[in-house]
Design a protein around this motif. Structure first.
Motif, PDB file in Angstrom:
ATOM      1  N   UNK A 153      -3.649  10.470   6.446  1.00 45.74           N
ATOM      2  CA  UNK A 153      -3.846  11.550   5.461  1.00 45.74           C
ATOM      3  C   UNK A 153      -2.529  11.940   4.795  1.00 45.74           C
ATOM      4  N   UNK A 154      -2.595  12.094   3.486  1.00 53.75           N
ATOM      5  CA  UNK A 154      -1.430  12.523   2.726  1.00 53.75           C
ATOM      6  C   UNK A 154      -0.460  11.412   2.375  1.00 53.75           C
ATOM      7  N   UNK A 155      -0.684  10.229   2.894  1.00 55.53           N
ATOM      8  CA  UNK A 155       0.214   9.111   2.608  1.00 55.53           C
ATOM      9  C   UNK A 155      -0.300   8.351   1.397  1.00 55.53           C
ATOM     10  N   UNK A 156       0.539   8.295   0.392  1.00 52.60           N
ATOM     11  CA  UNK A 156       0.188   7.495  -0.776  1.00 52.60           C
ATOM     12  C   UNK A 156       0.928   6.181  -0.677  1.00 52.60           C
ATOM     13  N   UNK A 157       0.178   5.107  -0.740  1.00 50.17           N
ATOM     14  CA  UNK A 157       0.768   3.779  -0.624  1.00 50.17           C
ATOM     15  C   UNK A 157       0.145   2.878  -1.684  1.00 50.17           C
ATOM     16  N   UNK A 158       0.593   3.022  -2.934  1.00 45.27           N
ATOM     17  CA  UNK A 158       0.011   2.202  -3.978  1.00 45.27           C
ATOM     18  C   UNK A 158       0.330   0.722  -3.755  1.00 45.27           C
ATOM     19  N   UNK A 159      -0.556  -0.130  -4.240  1.00 42.45           N
ATOM     20  CA  UNK A 159      -0.369  -1.568  -4.112  1.00 42.45           C
ATOM     21  C   UNK A 159       0.795  -1.973  -5.013  1.00 42.45           C
ATOM     22  N   UNK A 160       1.773  -2.659  -4.438  1.00 42.50           N
ATOM     23  CA  UNK A 160       2.939  -3.078  -5.218  1.00 42.50           C
ATOM     24  C   UNK A 160       2.609  -4.329  -6.035  1.00 42.50           C
TER      25      UNK A 160
ATOM     26  N   UNK B 263      -0.897  -8.285   8.954  1.00 45.73           N
ATOM     27  CA  UNK B 263      -0.276  -7.449   7.910  1.00 45.73           C
ATOM     28  C   UNK B 263      -1.339  -6.662   7.159  1.00 45.73           C
ATOM     29  N   UNK B 264      -2.420  -7.333   6.795  1.00 43.23           N
ATOM     30  CA  UNK B 264      -3.466  -6.660   6.031  1.00 43.23           C
ATOM     31  C   UNK B 264      -4.110  -5.539   6.841  1.00 43.23           C
ATOM     32  N   UNK B 265      -4.275  -5.771   8.129  1.00 39.81           N
ATOM     33  CA  UNK B 265      -4.825  -4.728   8.999  1.00 39.81           C
ATOM     34  C   UNK B 265      -3.864  -3.544   9.075  1.00 39.81           C
ATOM     35  N   UNK B 266      -2.589  -3.830   9.265  1.00 40.72           N
ATOM     36  CA  UNK B 266      -1.591  -2.758   9.345  1.00 40.72           C
ATOM     37  C   UNK B 266      -1.517  -1.972   8.031  1.00 40.72           C
ATOM     38  N   UNK B 267      -1.520  -2.678   6.902  1.00 46.12           N
ATOM     39  CA  UNK B 267      -1.447  -1.994   5.608  1.00 46.12           C
ATOM     40  C   UNK B 267      -2.665  -1.103   5.393  1.00 46.12           C
ATOM     41  N   UNK B 268      -3.835  -1.580   5.784  1.00 48.65           N
ATOM     42  CA  UNK B 268      -5.047  -0.785   5.637  1.00 48.65           C
ATOM     43  C   UNK B 268      -4.990   0.450   6.533  1.00 48.65           C
ATOM     44  N   UNK B 269      -4.527   0.283   7.763  1.00 45.94           N
ATOM     45  CA  UNK B 269      -4.402   1.424   8.671  1.00 45.94           C
ATOM     46  C   UNK B 269      -3.406   2.457   8.139  1.00 45.94           C
ATOM     47  N   UNK B 270      -2.313   1.996   7.546  1.00 44.60           N
ATOM     48  CA  UNK B 270      -1.344   2.927   6.959  1.00 44.60           C
ATOM     49  C   UNK B 270      -1.984   3.728   5.830  1.00 44.60           C
TER      50      UNK B 270
ATOM     51  N   UNK C 189     -12.498   3.686  -5.238  1.00 43.59           N
ATOM     52  CA  UNK C 189     -12.209   2.347  -5.754  1.00 43.59           C
ATOM     53  C   UNK C 189     -10.773   1.921  -5.495  1.00 43.59           C
ATOM     54  N   UNK C 190      -9.842   2.861  -5.659  1.00 52.40           N
ATOM     55  CA  UNK C 190      -8.428   2.561  -5.412  1.00 52.40           C
ATOM     56  C   UNK C 190      -8.227   2.163  -3.947  1.00 52.40           C
ATOM     57  N   UNK C 191      -8.951   2.812  -3.040  1.00 48.78           N
ATOM     58  CA  UNK C 191      -8.843   2.480  -1.621  1.00 48.78           C
ATOM     59  C   UNK C 191      -9.588   1.180  -1.299  1.00 48.78           C
ATOM     60  N   UNK C 192     -10.815   1.040  -1.806  1.00 46.05           N
ATOM     61  CA  UNK C 192     -11.657  -0.093  -1.416  1.00 46.05           C
ATOM     62  C   UNK C 192     -11.246  -1.419  -2.025  1.00 46.05           C
ATOM     63  N   UNK C 193     -10.651  -1.403  -3.212  1.00 41.33           N
ATOM     64  CA  UNK C 193     -10.310  -2.665  -3.868  1.00 41.33           C
ATOM     65  C   UNK C 193      -9.413  -3.548  -3.003  1.00 41.33           C
ATOM     66  N   UNK C 194      -8.285  -3.037  -2.485  1.00 40.34           N
ATOM     67  CA  UNK C 194      -7.480  -3.907  -1.623  1.00 40.34           C
ATOM     68  C   UNK C 194      -8.173  -4.243  -0.303  1.00 40.34           C
ATOM     69  N   UNK C 195      -9.038  -3.354   0.188  1.00 39.93           N
ATOM     70  CA  UNK C 195      -9.791  -3.646   1.413  1.00 39.93           C
ATOM     71  C   UNK C 195     -10.719  -4.837   1.172  1.00 39.93           C
ATOM     72  N   UNK C 196     -11.391  -4.837   0.019  1.00 35.62           N
ATOM     73  CA  UNK C 196     -12.290  -5.948  -0.311  1.00 35.62           C
ATOM     74  C   UNK C 196     -11.522  -7.260  -0.396  1.00 35.62           C
TER      75      UNK C 196
ATOM     76  N   UNK D 189       8.418  -3.523   3.206  1.00 34.03           N
ATOM     77  CA  UNK D 189       8.701  -2.606   2.103  1.00 34.03           C
ATOM     78  C   UNK D 189       7.868  -1.328   2.220  1.00 34.03           C
ATOM     79  N   UNK D 190       6.578  -1.482   2.562  1.00 30.41           N
ATOM     80  CA  UNK D 190       5.707  -0.316   2.714  1.00 30.41           C
ATOM     81  C   UNK D 190       6.206   0.582   3.844  1.00 30.41           C
ATOM     82  N   UNK D 191       6.563  -0.025   4.967  1.00 29.30           N
ATOM     83  CA  UNK D 191       7.037   0.755   6.105  1.00 29.30           C
ATOM     84  C   UNK D 191       8.368   1.425   5.773  1.00 29.30           C
ATOM     85  N   UNK D 192       9.248   0.701   5.089  1.00 31.59           N
ATOM     86  CA  UNK D 192      10.526   1.280   4.666  1.00 31.59           C
ATOM     87  C   UNK D 192      10.331   2.477   3.754  1.00 31.59           C
ATOM     88  N   UNK D 193       9.397   2.365   2.809  1.00 31.72           N
ATOM     89  CA  UNK D 193       9.115   3.486   1.910  1.00 31.72           C
ATOM     90  C   UNK D 193       8.520   4.662   2.677  1.00 31.72           C
TER      91      UNK D 193
END
Length: 183
Positions: free
Chosen positions: A113-120, A102-109, A63-70, A169-173
């Motif tokens: 594996x192992x990368x945590x990128x919570x929605x800001x 941007x949305x495509x890039x954020x989803x690909x990021x 759900x955490x992954x799919x919610x922003x994808x939806x 910001x996501x890429x910087x983090x």
């Protein structure tokens, strides 16, 4: 009987219904409130699935992954359909392309594996601005209120600026995380 499946079911349905919203926009391009109503109903499931996940204590990695994808599918489908209805409108095409890229890039990021990128929180505001802007554009197609189109377009441009900024910001983090020594 446990209802912990409900939030993910709502999120998955939003993914599929996003395409239906795009179809509705193209099917009833003018003088119809149906695309607007479809968009609002599908967008409302974003609140509903989050509420249900918290209420039912059913927050899941899926759900955490799919919610922003939806959300991205709904926004993308609506923007693509609107761009198809208004070919050559660079005032709509440019911010739409920035948002979708941007949305495509954020989803690909998020798939790394192992990368945590919570929605800001700022990205959540961006999504809200996108939804309101798209709603205004859909209402402009359905009514004769000319102020709705420029107002909606201004919100889409603001969302596009926030899209580019939040991706930065996501890429910087991510870069800072990769440079930090791990123990």
């Amino acid at each position: 009987m446990s209802l912990t499946w409900v939030p993910n079911a709502l999120t998955l349905s939003r993914c599929g219904l996003a395409l239906g919203v795009g179809w509705a926009i193209l099917r009833w391009p003018e003088q119809s409130y149906l695309p607007f109503l479809a968009f609002v109903l599908v967008a409302a499931t974003d609140f509903l699935d989050g509420w249900a996940a918290r209420r039912l204590d059913a927050v899941s990695p899926l759900g955490v992954f799919l919610d922003p994808v939806a959300d991205k599918l709904l926004v993308g489908a609506a923007l693509v359909a609107l761009c198809l209805l208004h070919p050559g409108d660079l005032g709509l095409l440019i911010p739409s392309a920035a948002i979708i890229a941007r949305d495509t890039a954020a989803t690909l990021l998020r798939l790394i594996p192992g990368l945590e990128m919570p929605v800001s929180q700022l990205a959540k505001w961006k999504t809200a601005i996108e939804m309101i802007g798209i709603g205004a554009l859909l209402l402009a197609n359905a009514t004769v209120l000319p102020v709705l189109w420029p107002g909606g377009l201004a919100l889409i441009w603001l969302a596009a600026a926030l899209s580019v900024y939040t991706l930065g910001l996501y890429i910087g983090a991510l870069v800072a995380e990769r440079k930090r020594p791990h123990s």
